[in-house]
Design an enzyme around this catalytic site. Structure first.
Site, mmCIF file in Angstrom:
data_model
loop_
_atom_site.group_PDB
_atom_site.id
_atom_site.type_symbol
_atom_site.label_atom_id
_atom_site.label_comp_id
_atom_site.label_asym_id
_atom_site.label_seq_id
_atom_site.Cartn_x
_atom_site.Cartn_y
_atom_site.Cartn_z
ATOM 1 N N LYS A 1 -35.608 27.732 -35.722
ATOM 2 C CA LYS A 1 -34.598 27.196 -34.835
ATOM 3 C C LYS A 1 -34.466 25.709 -34.816
ATOM 4 O O LYS A 1 -35.563 24.893 -34.822
ATOM 5 C CB LYS A 1 -34.556 27.934 -33.544
ATOM 6 C CG LYS A 1 -35.170 27.409 -32.508
ATOM 7 C CD LYS A 1 -34.959 27.674 -31.014
ATOM 8 C CE LYS A 1 -35.711 26.599 -30.162
ATOM 9 N NZ LYS A 1 -35.224 26.593 -28.797
ATOM 10 N N LYS B 1 -45.268 27.689 -28.341
ATOM 11 C CA LYS B 1 -45.622 26.425 -27.719
ATOM 12 C C LYS B 1 -47.178 26.221 -27.718
ATOM 13 O O LYS B 1 -47.737 25.306 -27.742
ATOM 14 C CB LYS B 1 -45.016 26.381 -26.344
ATOM 15 C CG LYS B 1 -43.395 26.083 -26.509
ATOM 16 C CD LYS B 1 -42.780 25.192 -25.500
ATOM 17 C CE LYS B 1 -41.450 25.102 -26.066
ATOM 18 N NZ LYS B 1 -40.445 24.159 -24.959
ATOM 19 N N LYS C 1 -35.007 20.201 -30.278
ATOM 20 C CA LYS C 1 -34.851 18.755 -30.117
ATOM 21 C C LYS C 1 -36.162 18.086 -30.559
ATOM 22 O O LYS C 1 -36.192 16.912 -30.486
ATOM 23 C CB LYS C 1 -34.141 18.442 -28.735
ATOM 24 C CG LYS C 1 -34.925 19.241 -27.685
ATOM 25 C CD LYS C 1 -34.217 18.641 -26.306
ATOM 26 C CE LYS C 1 -33.511 19.568 -25.518
ATOM 27 N NZ LYS C 1 -34.322 20.763 -24.844
HETATM 28 P P1 ATP Z 1 -37.446 21.924 -27.021
HETATM 29 O O1 ATP Z 1 -37.476 21.695 -28.638
HETATM 30 O O2 ATP Z 1 -37.829 20.819 -26.031
HETATM 31 O O3 ATP Z 1 -38.083 23.190 -26.437
HETATM 32 P P2 ATP Z 1 -34.853 23.144 -27.199
HETATM 33 O O4 ATP Z 1 -33.933 22.147 -28.333
HETATM 34 O O5 ATP Z 1 -35.300 24.438 -27.831
HETATM 35 O O6 ATP Z 1 -36.000 22.308 -26.632
HETATM 36 P P3 ATP Z 1 -33.982 23.816 -24.725
HETATM 37 O O7 ATP Z 1 -34.079 22.878 -23.665
HETATM 38 O O8 ATP Z 1 -35.069 24.720 -24.450
HETATM 39 O O9 ATP Z 1 -34.029 23.326 -26.092
HETATM 40 O O10 ATP Z 1 -32.651 24.831 -24.629
HETATM 41 C C1 ATP Z 1 -31.445 24.542 -23.977
HETATM 42 C C2 ATP Z 1 -30.415 25.474 -24.182
HETATM 43 O O11 ATP Z 1 -30.058 25.421 -25.553
HETATM 44 C C3 ATP Z 1 -30.882 27.174 -24.205
HETATM 45 O O12 ATP Z 1 -29.849 27.959 -23.691
HETATM 46 C C4 ATP Z 1 -31.111 27.506 -25.625
HETATM 47 O O13 ATP Z 1 -31.216 28.872 -25.651
HETATM 48 C C5 ATP Z 1 -30.220 26.586 -26.479
HETATM 49 N N1 ATP Z 1 -30.727 26.502 -27.708
HETATM 50 C C6 ATP Z 1 -31.644 25.700 -28.111
HETATM 51 N N2 ATP Z 1 -31.726 25.477 -29.411
HETATM 52 C C7 ATP Z 1 -30.825 26.205 -29.917
HETATM 53 C C8 ATP Z 1 -30.499 26.652 -31.325
HETATM 54 N N3 ATP Z 1 -31.096 26.077 -32.220
HETATM 55 N N4 ATP Z 1 -29.185 27.350 -31.498
HETATM 56 C C9 ATP Z 1 -28.539 27.912 -30.189
HETATM 57 N N5 ATP Z 1 -28.985 27.698 -29.109
HETATM 58 C C10 ATP Z 1 -30.114 26.787 -29.016
#
Ligand code: ATP
Ligand code: LTN
Length: 335
Positions: free
Chosen positions: A199, A117, A202
């Site tokens: 990964k 980040k 969002k």
């Molecule tokens: P951001 O992009 O804003 O950092 P994010 O999409 O990574 O957000 P988080 O809010 O950080 O989402 O994650 C919420 C939950 O979803 C956590 O348990 C995280 O491990 C899971 N998660 C996020 N992205 C993935 C993915 N690509 N595959 C599986 N689990 C995920």
């Protein structure tokens, strides 16, 4: 579980930092729904975490309410688990402060997410970004959680929470339970459809990289049609085939089968047909969730009530831990 035995405690959260992706669903929320049947669950909307990167205030408020509706639409039941907004329970920030004094700058700055980040938001490497995992440790430890269901990317943070718990217990006496990450074998790491080395996130700038829970059927099908694969035309999971492996794990998570079963289903078929089937399976799961989310969002009073009830439960459960911590570290609490 035997009668009278205390139920295990589960804690998890998602940040209201945008529309949820199918990665959030497959890696996290889908598992939460299953766990609520057997355990005492606390599921938060992590707004304190979300502001570690810049958020527009109106959007953050909207995303918070949308996330609450998504939780319910995915099947979380407010009778069975506490659904609440993190900032509604002041104990999170309070415990975080104490835990900060047990966390070394070195270990916080070595966290993979902090490094990623910081690179992505080079103009805003704020203290909160580095403190992020300590706040997460506070979330988890406040409720004496046994297990933390998350995707693979959060494992390192749960491990830090364990280290902090052990450190506190060693210094001040047994206080915290040492939590375990709960990571499913399938769906725990959904990759970007455009670059499977990353990964699915969002906050990816490429709109075709992620499928959102809010995407309509045509958009879902289109994104899968454009998903990166390879030139081999063989549908099997392997490290050399990250695009196809990702599609297989998405299919298995949404069709409720194993990756091996998915490989059998698509044996000998072409990529075009495979991508269409993955898209249709995902769209079929999303359609009822979207309808229910829309219905819930038209009743903001109901959503507000649910969040209020959840915050009251969370407040009660976490107050005891915080006052114990304050006593242990030597804060004067009256004669
Ligand atoms: P951001 O992009 O804003 O950092 P994010 O999409 O990574 O957000 P988080 O809010 O950080 O989402 O994650 C919420 C939950 O979803 C956590 O348990 C995280 O491990 C899971 N998660 C996020 N992205 C993935 C993915 N690509 N595959 C599986 N689990 C995920
Ligand atoms: N950082 C988490 C969200 C989160 C969380 C938590 C997860 C905040 N507090 C406590 C588990 C336990 C993420 O998924 N990005």
């Amino acid at each position: 579980m035997a009668e009278g035995e205390n139920k295990k405690i589960i804690y998890s959260a998602v940040q209201p930092s945008g529309n949820l992706t199918i990665g959030n669903y497959a890696g996290a929320i889908r598992n939460w729904v299953r766990l609520q049947e057997e355990y005492d669950c606390f599921y938060a909307i992590a707004d304190l975490h979300a502001i570690t990167v810049r958020q527009e205030p109106e959007k953050l408020r909207r995303h918070t309410l949308e996330l609450a509706a998504t939780y319910l639409a995915c099947g979380l039941d407010p009778e069975k688990c506490a659904l609440y907004v993190q900032s509604h329970v002041p104990q999170h920030a309070e415990l975080c402060w104490v835990l900060n004094t047990l966390t070394y700058v070195g270990e916080a700055s070595r966290m993979t997410q902090f490094k990623d980040k910081s690179a992505k938001h080079a103009d805003n490497i704020n203290m909160g970004l580095m403190d992020y995992p300590v706040l997460m440790a506070a979330d988890i430890l406040l409720y004496l959680a046994d297990c933390v269901p998350v995707g693979v990317d959060q494992k390192q943070h749960v491990e830090l929470a364990r280290d902090i718990a052990i450190r506190f217990n060693n210094r001040y006496g047994e206080t915290f339970r040492v939590p375990e990450p709960l990571i499913r074998r399938d769906g725990a790491s959904i990759r970007s459809l455009q670059d499977p080395a990353k990964k699915m996130s969002k906050s990816d700038e490429n709109p075709n990289a992620a499928v959102f829970l809010s995407d309509d059927r045509d958009t879902v099908l289109r994104k899968f049609r454009r998903a990166v694969t390879d030139s081999e035309n063989s549908i099997r999971a392997s490290e050399e085939k990250p695009g196809v492996s990702n599609l297989l794990s998405i299919y298995s998570a949404f069709a409720g089968c194993t990756v091996e079963e998915a490989e059998k289903t698509f044996e000998g078929r072409g990529y075009g047909e495979f991508k269409l089937a993955v898209g249709e399976t995902v769209a079929d799961v999303l359609a009822p969730i979207q309808a229910e989310q829309k219905r819930l969002l038209s009743d903001r009073r109901y959503l507000t009530e649910i969040l209020k009830g959840g915050a009251e439960r969370a407040y009660k459960a976490s107050r005891k831990t915080l006052s114990k911590v304050y006593r242990k570290v030597g804060f004067f609490q009256g004669e």
